[in-house]
Write a protein that holds these residues in place. Sequence first.
Motif, PDB file in Angstrom:
ATOM      1  N   LYS A 143     -12.441 -12.783   0.795  1.00 55.00           N
ATOM      2  CA  LYS A 143     -11.865 -13.688  -0.203  1.00 55.00           C
ATOM      3  C   LYS A 143     -10.579 -14.318   0.314  1.00 55.00           C
ATOM      4  O   LYS A 143     -10.308 -15.502   0.068  1.00 55.00           O
ATOM      5  N   GLU A 144      -9.790 -13.522   1.038  1.00 52.76           N
ATOM      6  CA  GLU A 144      -8.537 -14.057   1.569  1.00 52.76           C
ATOM      7  C   GLU A 144      -8.812 -15.196   2.566  1.00 52.76           C
ATOM      8  O   GLU A 144      -8.123 -16.220   2.560  1.00 52.76           O
TER       9      GLU A 144
ATOM     10  N   LYS B 175      -9.221 -22.967   1.689  1.00 55.08           N
ATOM     11  CA  LYS B 175      -9.014 -23.890   0.578  1.00 55.08           C
ATOM     12  C   LYS B 175      -7.578 -24.407   0.563  1.00 55.08           C
ATOM     13  O   LYS B 175      -7.347 -25.615   0.295  1.00 55.08           O
ATOM     14  N   ALA B 176      -6.615 -23.532   0.825  1.00 50.91           N
ATOM     15  CA  ALA B 176      -5.218 -23.968   0.838  1.00 50.91           C
ATOM     16  C   ALA B 176      -4.981 -24.985   1.954  1.00 50.91           C
ATOM     17  O   ALA B 176      -4.284 -25.991   1.761  1.00 50.91           O
TER      18      ALA B 176
ATOM     19  N   TYR C 268      -3.523 -21.160  -4.706  1.00 50.28           N
ATOM     20  CA  TYR C 268      -4.280 -20.414  -3.698  1.00 50.28           C
ATOM     21  C   TYR C 268      -3.370 -19.424  -2.953  1.00 50.28           C
ATOM     22  O   TYR C 268      -3.765 -18.282  -2.673  1.00 50.28           O
ATOM     23  N   GLU C 269      -2.179 -19.878  -2.673  1.00 45.99           N
ATOM     24  CA  GLU C 269      -1.230 -19.016  -1.960  1.00 45.99           C
ATOM     25  C   GLU C 269      -0.851 -17.804  -2.806  1.00 45.99           C
ATOM     26  O   GLU C 269      -0.671 -16.694  -2.286  1.00 45.99           O
TER      27      GLU C 269
ATOM     28  N   GLU D 179      -6.381 -28.332   0.917  1.00 49.39           N
ATOM     29  CA  GLU D 179      -5.521 -29.037  -0.042  1.00 49.39           C
ATOM     30  C   GLU D 179      -4.342 -29.694   0.667  1.00 49.39           C
ATOM     31  O   GLU D 179      -3.907 -30.790   0.274  1.00 49.39           O
TER      32      GLU D 179
ATOM     33  N   GLN E 121      -2.795 -16.374  -5.026  1.00 49.20           N
ATOM     34  CA  GLN E 121      -3.944 -15.469  -4.988  1.00 49.20           C
ATOM     35  C   GLN E 121      -4.022 -14.745  -3.635  1.00 49.20           C
ATOM     36  O   GLN E 121      -4.370 -13.559  -3.585  1.00 49.20           O
ATOM     37  N   ILE E 122      -3.687 -15.471  -2.578  1.00 44.98           N
ATOM     38  CA  ILE E 122      -3.688 -14.842  -1.250  1.00 44.98           C
ATOM     39  C   ILE E 122      -2.655 -13.722  -1.193  1.00 44.98           C
ATOM     40  O   ILE E 122      -2.917 -12.630  -0.672  1.00 44.98           O
TER      41      ILE E 122
ATOM     42  N   LEU F  67      -9.749 -18.343   0.615  1.00 40.51           N
ATOM     43  CA  LEU F  67      -8.586 -18.969  -0.014  1.00 40.51           C
ATOM     44  C   LEU F  67      -7.684 -19.651   1.014  1.00 40.51           C
ATOM     45  O   LEU F  67      -7.098 -20.706   0.732  1.00 40.51           O
TER      46      LEU F  67
ATOM     47  N   ARG G  63      -2.415 -27.007  -6.362  1.00 45.32           N
ATOM     48  CA  ARG G  63      -3.574 -26.134  -6.127  1.00 45.32           C
ATOM     49  C   ARG G  63      -3.333 -25.244  -4.894  1.00 45.32           C
ATOM     50  O   ARG G  63      -3.738 -24.067  -4.868  1.00 45.32           O
ATOM     51  N   LYS G  64      -2.671 -25.815  -3.903  1.00 49.98           N
ATOM     52  CA  LYS G  64      -2.349 -25.016  -2.710  1.00 49.98           C
ATOM     53  C   LYS G  64      -1.454 -23.840  -3.088  1.00 49.98           C
ATOM     54  O   LYS G  64      -1.648 -22.708  -2.606  1.00 49.98           O
TER      55      LYS G  64
END
Length: 215
Positions: free
Chosen positions: A32-33, A39-40, A69-70, A43, A72-73, A36, A65-66
């Motif tokens: 998952k990391e 995705k970051a 994501y950060e 963005e 969540q990371i 993400l 959004r970045k």
Amino acid sequence: MFTRIFGKPKQETSALGTLDKLNETLEMLEKKEKVLLKKAAAEVERAKEFTRAKNKRAAIQCLKRKRLYEQQIEQLGNFQLRIHDQMIMLEGAKATTETVDALRTGAAAMKAMQKATNIDDVDKTMDEINEQTENMKQIQEALSAPIGAAADFDEDELEAELEELEGAELEEQLMQPTIQAPAPPVRLPGGKQPVKVQDDDDDDELAALQREMAL
């Protein structure tokens, strides 16, 4: 052997199952990391494109959004750290348990051996060993003692005879003439031969004198 027949102990099986579960969870969080992170990064690239297109609002939305994501990371990183900590503690507890079990098994084995070995038996065995050693020593001394004609020899007479032989050997050495080694030849410059110091007559007289002394 007993593990193969009856299977692993319940506590050990539970610990291994827990470690496997933690490893699976850790792998899932790492995947998952990575998603993400991609995705970051995407963005960020989109924000650059909107910035070049003079679309400031869309670029700001990409950066927001970045940031999400950060966050969540970072949260996933904390989860991974806790799992690593739990795994380390569990492995340490497992090693401690195995060590205690091994020590307990060793203590039980030593106790059983002590029960099987009586101190009286040990003392009796040591007495037998000492007795056999003493008997062997006496046998060796008996075998090394002289017998027959050799037992009648007087040690003092043998020592006196040895002293006479030593005195005769010393006297014979003193009577032998001392022969001097010839002096090394003297090399003169220009290839000239050295002049003899003694004549041949002197050499003959010396040889005759030595023969007389030897007689």
